[in-house]
Scaffold this active site. Structure first.
Site, mmCIF file in Angstrom:
data_model
loop_
_atom_site.group_PDB
_atom_site.id
_atom_site.type_symbol
_atom_site.label_atom_id
_atom_site.label_comp_id
_atom_site.label_asym_id
_atom_site.label_seq_id
_atom_site.Cartn_x
_atom_site.Cartn_y
_atom_site.Cartn_z
ATOM 1 N N ARG A 38 63.721 134.579 -73.968
ATOM 2 C CA ARG A 38 63.991 134.732 -75.393
ATOM 3 C C ARG A 38 65.442 135.144 -75.648
ATOM 4 N NH1 ARG A 38 58.908 137.250 -78.562
ATOM 5 N NH2 ARG A 38 57.565 135.444 -78.232
ATOM 6 N N LYS A 196 41.207 132.012 -81.525
ATOM 7 C CA LYS A 196 41.188 132.588 -82.856
ATOM 8 C C LYS A 196 40.785 131.615 -83.947
ATOM 9 C CE LYS A 196 44.900 135.349 -81.355
ATOM 10 N NZ LYS A 196 46.245 134.812 -81.318
ATOM 11 N N GLY A 347 51.405 132.032 -78.032
ATOM 12 C CA GLY A 347 51.755 132.871 -76.900
ATOM 13 C C GLY A 347 51.023 132.483 -75.628
ATOM 14 N N GLY A 370 52.441 132.708 -84.019
ATOM 15 C CA GLY A 370 52.035 132.919 -85.403
ATOM 16 C C GLY A 370 52.920 132.169 -86.377
HETATM 17 P P1 ADP Z 1 47.519 131.162 -78.436
HETATM 18 O O1 ADP Z 1 48.015 132.510 -77.981
HETATM 19 O O2 ADP Z 1 48.115 130.044 -77.629
HETATM 20 O O3 ADP Z 1 47.664 130.972 -79.908
HETATM 21 P P2 ADP Z 1 44.792 132.090 -78.608
HETATM 22 O O4 ADP Z 1 45.329 133.482 -78.591
HETATM 23 O O5 ADP Z 1 44.134 131.586 -79.834
HETATM 24 O O6 ADP Z 1 45.948 131.067 -78.139
HETATM 25 O O7 ADP Z 1 43.719 131.933 -77.445
HETATM 26 C C1 ADP Z 1 44.048 132.105 -76.081
HETATM 27 C C2 ADP Z 1 42.884 132.592 -75.296
HETATM 28 O O8 ADP Z 1 41.751 131.797 -75.524
HETATM 29 C C3 ADP Z 1 43.136 132.552 -73.812
HETATM 30 O O9 ADP Z 1 43.264 133.863 -73.319
HETATM 31 C C4 ADP Z 1 41.911 131.845 -73.236
HETATM 32 O O10 ADP Z 1 41.365 132.502 -72.118
HETATM 33 C C5 ADP Z 1 40.938 131.909 -74.389
HETATM 34 N N1 ADP Z 1 39.959 130.833 -74.355
HETATM 35 C C6 ADP Z 1 40.163 129.512 -74.277
HETATM 36 N N2 ADP Z 1 39.000 128.842 -74.251
HETATM 37 C C7 ADP Z 1 38.018 129.762 -74.310
HETATM 38 C C8 ADP Z 1 36.591 129.720 -74.302
HETATM 39 N N3 ADP Z 1 35.946 128.575 -74.248
HETATM 40 N N4 ADP Z 1 35.924 130.891 -74.371
HETATM 41 C C9 ADP Z 1 36.576 132.062 -74.430
HETATM 42 N N5 ADP Z 1 37.902 132.175 -74.445
HETATM 43 C C10 ADP Z 1 38.614 131.047 -74.382
HETATM 44 MG MG MG Z 2 47.147 134.442 -78.169
#
Ligand code: ADP
Ligand code: MG
Length: 389
Positions: A38, A196, A347, A370
């Site tokens: 970063r 999420k 992230g 975000g």
């Molecule tokens: P990002 O940070 O890329 O926006 P999120 O925070 O929404 O993504 O989600 C990331 C998390 O989702 C990861 O830690 C991953 O382990 C979890 N994840 C992905 N698929 C599943 C699933 N089927 N069940 C539970 N957790 C999951």
């Molecule tokens: Mg995340």
């Protein structure tokens, strides 16, 4: 979005420039900077300002979520790292409110969040702090894209008092995201996974522009639950699902949206769980879907093969654990080897891409989860609005 950029600054000679950077870097156990990615992203902007005659560059940023001015969240080690990266002295200042700034070319203010006004809910309080920061400089440069969805003093208040411009990194990131959303090369295929439920809004907004949306992660089990499927003990982020019920129904009904047809299910959330692949309508009670199955992988890879633009937000499965990492690997590699413009955001998605060694093969790995998601949701980011023409 029409941002004021560094090119719009008429004359930098002798100007003191306040630069809000994103140096919210991971630290190791000794408090040293563990990953300077970063920081390196902000170097072109800092160099541009100095090369064009700025008399002083004042860097401000937040580090972590301090509650009580924790010493390990002080900016000192970050200042040392920056000095190393630039090959120049960087002077870290604590009490600039009382003592003002030293006459150094590059100064770094203490963690902005050490002052509770930075994140205050009261705009007058934020603005008072912002005005104080603005008094140190002639111009403001926003170079913290990943924080742009936040209405914080160093993001939105300072440019109320001195003219504000987008830094080179922000300009580039916003341009890439804007192009991908508003004027993409088609077919545009979006892959949305992760945990999420707030990503449902992004999917909803993408229905208007994307040609196909491939849903994965726990988000997929969320939607299958809405469809009335048995999802066993699968994680489904229920928070806010009620008010999103209409959105969820609309998403399910769209023929642009593909949901997994099979899953890797496990009887425990652990690497040593019993694991099997079953059709999406056969998740057993007590078992949880932790990755997409092999048929879904094939289906998604084939949908990606003709894409000209790919947006990827959210890991495909629980990639942190070996038995559930295959979906993320296969889809990640398909995106990386495609000729399409590929944008990855979030992230955890960014760390998955890094773990797979695919970072350099993507067009853009967005630093802001975000913030980039909010852009895709079609909402205005407050800190970017503050830099608009
Ligand atoms: P990002 O940070 O890329 O926006 P999120 O925070 O929404 O993504 O989600 C990331 C998390 O989702 C990861 O830690 C991953 O382990 C979890 N994840 C992905 N698929 C599943 C699933 N089927 N069940 C539970 N957790 C999951
Ligand atoms: Mg995340």
């Amino acid at each position: 979005m029409n941002l004021r950029t560094l090119a719009d600054i008429e004359d930098l000679k002798g100007k003191r420039v306040f630069v809000r950077v994103d140096f919210n870097v991971p630290l190791d156990d000794e408090g040293n900077v563990a990953d300077d990615k970063r920081m390196r992203l902000a170097l072109p902007t800092i160099r541009h300002l100095l090369d064009h005659g700025a008399s002083q560059v004042i860097l401000a940023f937040h580090l972590g979520r301090p509650k009580n001015n924790e010493p390990h969240l002080k900016a000192n080690k970050v200042a040392m790292k920056l000095s190393e990266l630039l090959g120049m002295d960087v002077v870290k200042v604590d009490d600039w409110g009382k003592n003002g700034l030293p006459e150094a070319k590059i100064v770094m203010l203490e963690n902005t969040r050490f002052n509770p006004a930075e994140k205050s809910k009261d705009v007058a309080e934020r603005d008072a702090f912002g005005k104080q920061m603005a008094s140190l400089a002639d111009l403001y440069v926003g170079e913290a894209f990943s924080n742009s969805h936040r209405d914080h003093a160093s993001m939105t208040s300072v440019p109320k008092f001195i003219p504000g411009y987008a830094g080179l990194g922000v300009e580039q990131e916003v341009a890439a995201l804007t192009k991908a959303i508003s004027d993409p090369e088609h077919p545009l295929v979006a892959v949305i996974g992760g945990l999420k439920a707030d990503k449902l809004k992004a999917i909803h907004n993408l229905l208007g522009v994307a040609d196909q949306i491939l849903v994965a992660g726990a988000l997929a089990t969320n939607l299958l639950k809405t469809k009335g499927y048995e999802i066993g003990a699968s994680k489904a982020d229920d928070e806010g699902m009620e008010e999103r019920a209409d959105i969820a129904k609309e998403i399910i009904a769209s023929d642009k949206v593909q949901l997994p047809t099979d899953f890797v299910i496990a009887d425990d959330f652990s690497e040593s769980a019993n694991v099997k692949i079953v059709p999406a309508d056969s998740i057993e009670p007590g078992w949880m879907a932790l990755d997409i199955g092999s048929k879904t992988r094939e289906k998604y890879v084939s949908a990606l093969s003709s894409a000209k633009t790919i947006l990827w937000f959210g890991p495909i499965g629980v990639f942190e654990m070996v038995p559930f990492a295959e979906g993320t690997k296969v889809i990640g590699e398909a995106i990386a080897s495609s000729d399409a413009v590929s944008i990855v955001g979030g992230g955890d998605s960014a760390s998955a891409v890094k773990k797979l060694g695919l970072e350099d093969k993507m067009t853009l790995v967005s630093t802001g989860g975000g913030a980039s998601l909010m852009m895709i949701e079609g909402k205005k980011l407050p800190a970017l609005a503050a830099l608009e023409k």
